[in-house]
Scaffold this active site. Structure first.
Site, PDB file in Angstrom:
ATOM      1  N   PHE A   1      28.967  -0.179  16.002  1.00 19.31           N
ATOM      2  CA  PHE A   1      28.723  -1.235  15.010  1.00 19.31           C
ATOM      3  C   PHE A   1      27.509  -2.096  15.335  1.00 19.31           C
ATOM      4  O   PHE A   1      26.959  -2.765  14.459  1.00 19.31           O
ATOM      5  CB  PHE A   1      29.970  -2.103  14.842  1.00 19.31           C
ATOM      6  CG  PHE A   1      30.127  -3.225  15.831  1.00 19.31           C
ATOM      7  CD1 PHE A   1      29.760  -4.528  15.503  1.00 19.31           C
ATOM      8  CD2 PHE A   1      30.672  -2.997  17.082  1.00 19.31           C
ATOM      9  CE1 PHE A   1      29.922  -5.564  16.409  1.00 19.31           C
ATOM     10  CE2 PHE A   1      30.842  -4.015  17.997  1.00 19.31           C
ATOM     11  CZ  PHE A   1      30.468  -5.308  17.654  1.00 19.31           C
ATOM     12  N   LYS A   2      27.065  -2.070  16.583  1.00 19.23           N
ATOM     13  CA  LYS A   2      25.898  -2.878  16.941  1.00 19.23           C
ATOM     14  C   LYS A   2      24.653  -2.452  16.167  1.00 19.23           C
ATOM     15  O   LYS A   2      23.720  -3.225  15.993  1.00 19.23           O
ATOM     16  CB  LYS A   2      25.642  -2.799  18.446  1.00 19.23           C
ATOM     17  CG  LYS A   2      26.843  -3.162  19.320  1.00 19.23           C
ATOM     18  CD  LYS A   2      27.313  -4.585  19.112  1.00 19.23           C
ATOM     19  CE  LYS A   2      28.589  -4.882  19.874  1.00 19.23           C
ATOM     20  NZ  LYS A   2      28.450  -5.011  21.303  1.00 19.23           N
ATOM     21  N   ASP A   3      24.643  -1.200  15.682  1.00 20.62           N
ATOM     22  CA  ASP A   3      23.508  -0.732  14.877  1.00 20.62           C
ATOM     23  C   ASP A   3      23.349  -1.541  13.596  1.00 20.62           C
ATOM     24  O   ASP A   3      22.239  -1.643  13.062  1.00 20.62           O
ATOM     25  CB  ASP A   3      23.703   0.743  14.477  1.00 20.62           C
ATOM     26  CG  ASP A   3      23.545   1.687  15.646  1.00 20.62           C
ATOM     27  OD1 ASP A   3      22.681   1.431  16.503  1.00 20.62           O
ATOM     28  OD2 ASP A   3      24.279   2.682  15.712  1.00 20.62           O
TER      29      ASP A   3
ATOM     30  N   LEU B   1      21.371  -4.538  14.959  1.00 20.69           N
ATOM     31  CA  LEU B   1      20.216  -4.235  15.804  1.00 20.69           C
ATOM     32  C   LEU B   1      19.228  -3.287  15.136  1.00 20.69           C
ATOM     33  O   LEU B   1      18.140  -3.050  15.667  1.00 20.69           O
ATOM     34  CB  LEU B   1      20.690  -3.675  17.145  1.00 20.69           C
ATOM     35  CG  LEU B   1      21.226  -4.774  18.072  1.00 20.69           C
ATOM     36  CD1 LEU B   1      22.004  -4.192  19.239  1.00 20.69           C
ATOM     37  CD2 LEU B   1      20.081  -5.643  18.592  1.00 20.69           C
TER      38      LEU B   1
ATOM     39  N   THR C   1      25.926  -2.601  22.744  1.00 24.30           N
ATOM     40  CA  THR C   1      24.732  -3.385  22.428  1.00 24.30           C
ATOM     41  C   THR C   1      23.498  -2.804  23.110  1.00 24.30           C
ATOM     42  O   THR C   1      22.420  -2.722  22.517  1.00 24.30           O
ATOM     43  CB  THR C   1      24.910  -4.856  22.852  1.00 24.30           C
ATOM     44  OG1 THR C   1      25.807  -5.493  21.952  1.00 24.30           O
ATOM     45  CG2 THR C   1      23.584  -5.604  22.810  1.00 24.30           C
TER      46      THR C   1
END
Length: 538
Positions: A157-159, A162, A192
């Site tokens: 989910f950090k995509d 980011l 992350t």
């Protein structure tokens, strides 16, 4: 919402007074309020959002300045001076793409970005690098809704944030005529790091250094990081846990002498962690998008409240949901799901945040955190935006390892509910979901699923479980939960086994690891992290 010359408008009554009226009445109220607000906007009565530290009443920054700085010089985190009201009706919103929803949400916070600048960032971020054109598809399995946030380049989910942060940062640098090279310092509990590395790799004018806990991430997570290409990237394993890495990075940010030395050499620090407000704001989008997807499918009516169950470690993901609710998104409960490191669950139960406990390594390593940095932003808000009170509590956490909020502050946490899952609970959730529906979830999603099933499954309120990672990211944990006999398989044999069991195509992010060369081999003690930073910068 704050309007100069007007009384404060309650953002929740704007939506549905007590949230107990039907969808038609709710829409009428929204439309009337929207017309009123649009008049005020045209007259210049709506204040732009600016940013200030959670720990002092210092100079307020624009969005671009806050994004560049990453963390306040006093050690606090940047927060919006007010949470803007979302004015568009859901009848408009539900016809929009993810990119269009992102613009409607993010423009309210990024006040100093022009429409062209923000749309440009969004278009570059949410493009063909996502394997699903919906960007954040909502999947129904066994009567449960899963918001899949793992279709980006690094399958986590950090995509979602980011992918856009490098573009926001590049625009911010130009807007502020920044001459120095930006050095991104990031501590990661697994996801992350790779997402930040992928986003910033080979971006001109930016270097990135990622610290991760050796033996504290999955093999796939580690392999993704240490094989990262790009001459501007540096990955370092530390002999400690994520909290150690995160604390050390914060100390580097607060080291005035080091900052001064590096600035003289043409560098300034910033962050890609969710302590950077530029990470947090994009995450608000997918809560609005999920709500509108349920509307599109006719599963809810406009104004109907839903729950979100969020696997939570550093608190950024669920804080974005809190901001969405404060903006007017009809959310009943924000379900904070913890693993055996249940410091957040205990906090919401007791009002006492206490990190003085054993650190547990679990199968959901991105949640193996005892110092949830983003909780500081929530503390600031429930303390009536009082930076001195927030600062005192954070100092207590540093000195004594704990703090206690007042009864009035605890009263403001009613929007949150919580639960936690043991390792056995997590395994059983993965297996149960698969046996019931054939759908495969990763351990973090399983934590949220277990908490939902235990506490909220009998509730008639629609609940969306936030699915934060592809099951391919945690191969051994997932496959052995489904069939114990596969425990002896190596990591790459597990890829094929999961492919057979799940019928999910092997992501490109996993396929490329089979032949990727290991490029980053540095391991250091916690106290050596500042030296490692200066060595990398020459």
């Amino acid at each position: 919402m704050f309007l100069p010359g007007y009384s404060t408008i309650d953002r929740r009554s704007r939506v549905a007074v007590k949230y107990d009226i039907n969808g038609l009445n709710w829409l009428v109220r929204v439309d009337l309020c929207t017309i009123f607000m649009q008049i005020l906007i045209k007259k210049g009565k709506i204040m732009n959002v600016t940013y200030q530290s959670t720990r002092s009443n210092g100079k307020k920054l624009t969005a671009s300045q806050a994004i560049l700085q990453g963390i306040a010089l006093d050690g606090g985190l940047f927060v919006p001076d007010h949470i803007p009201l979302f004015l568009r009706s859901f009848s408009d919103l539900k016809a929009m793409s993810y990119q269009q929803v992102a613009f409607e949400v993010m423009k309210l916070y990024l006040s100093d970005f022009s429409e062209a600048e923000l749309k440009g960032c969004i278009e570059k971020a949410y493009d063909g690098k996502f394997s699903d054109p919906a960007i954040a598809p909502l999947k129904e399995a066994g009567g449960v809704y899963y918001l899949e946030l793992f279709h980006g380049k690094t399958i986590a989910f950090k995509d979602m944030a980011l992918s856009i942060l490098p573009h926001l940062m590049s625009v911010s640098a130009k807007k502020n005529d920044l001459q120095e090279e930006i050095v991104i310092l990031t501590a990661t509990s697994g996801d992350t790091g790779k997402a930040a590395l992928a986003g910033f790799a080979s971006v001109p004018g930016i270097k990135i250094i990622v610290f991760y806990p050796k033996d504290g991430v999955s093999l796939i997570q580690e392999r993704q990081m240490v094989t990262q290409t790009g001459d501007n990237t540096h990955v370092v394993a530390i002999k400690g846990n994520f909290d150690d890495a995160q604390t050390a990075v914060k100390h580097i940010f607060g080291n005035e002498g080091m900052r001064k030395r590096l600035r003289e050499r043409g560098y300034i620090f910033s962050s890609a962690n969710s302590i950077n407000i530029g990470r947090l704001i994009p995450q608000i989008t997918y809560y609005f998008y999920a709500y509108c997807e349920l509307l599109r499918r006719g599963k809810i009516s406009a104004g109907e409240k839903i729950n979100f169950a969020v696997p939570t470690g550093n608190f950024g993901n669920i804080l974005a949901a809190y901001y969405a609710k404060e903006m007017g998104l009809p959310i009943e409960k924000l379900v904070c799901a913890s693993n055996e490191n249940k410091v957040l669950y205990d906090f919401f139960q007791s009002g006492i945040y206490d990190k003085n406990r054993d650190f547990v390594l679990t199968s959901s390593p991105s949640m193996d955190i005892l110092v949830s940095s983003n909780l500081e932003r929530l503390i600031y808000h429930i303390a009536d935006n009082d930076p001195e009170k927030c600062k005192d509590l954070m100092q207590n956490l540093t000195k004594e390892g704990q703090y206690a909020i007042t009864s009035l502050m605890k009263e403001k946490l009613k929007d949150f509910a919580g639960g936690f899952a043991s390792e056995a609970d997590t395994v059983n959730a993965i297996k149960r979901v698969y046996e019931k529906s054939g759908y495969v979830i990763d351990p973090h999603t399983a934590v949220a699923d277990f908490v939902y099933q235990k506490h909220f499954a009998l509730d008639n309120t629609k609940t969306v479980i936030v699915s934060t990672a592809s099951p391919y990211k945690f191969l051994k944990s997932v496959v052995t939960a489904l069939e114990k006999e596969s425990a002896e398989l190596d990591e790459f044999a597990l890829i094929d086994r999961l492919n057979h069991l799940s019928k999910i195509k092997i992501p490109a992010a996993i396929e490329e690891l089979k032949t990727a060369a290991i490029r980053h081999k540095t391991v250091c003690e916690i106290e050596d992290m500042p030296r490692v930073v200066e060595d990398f910068l020459g």
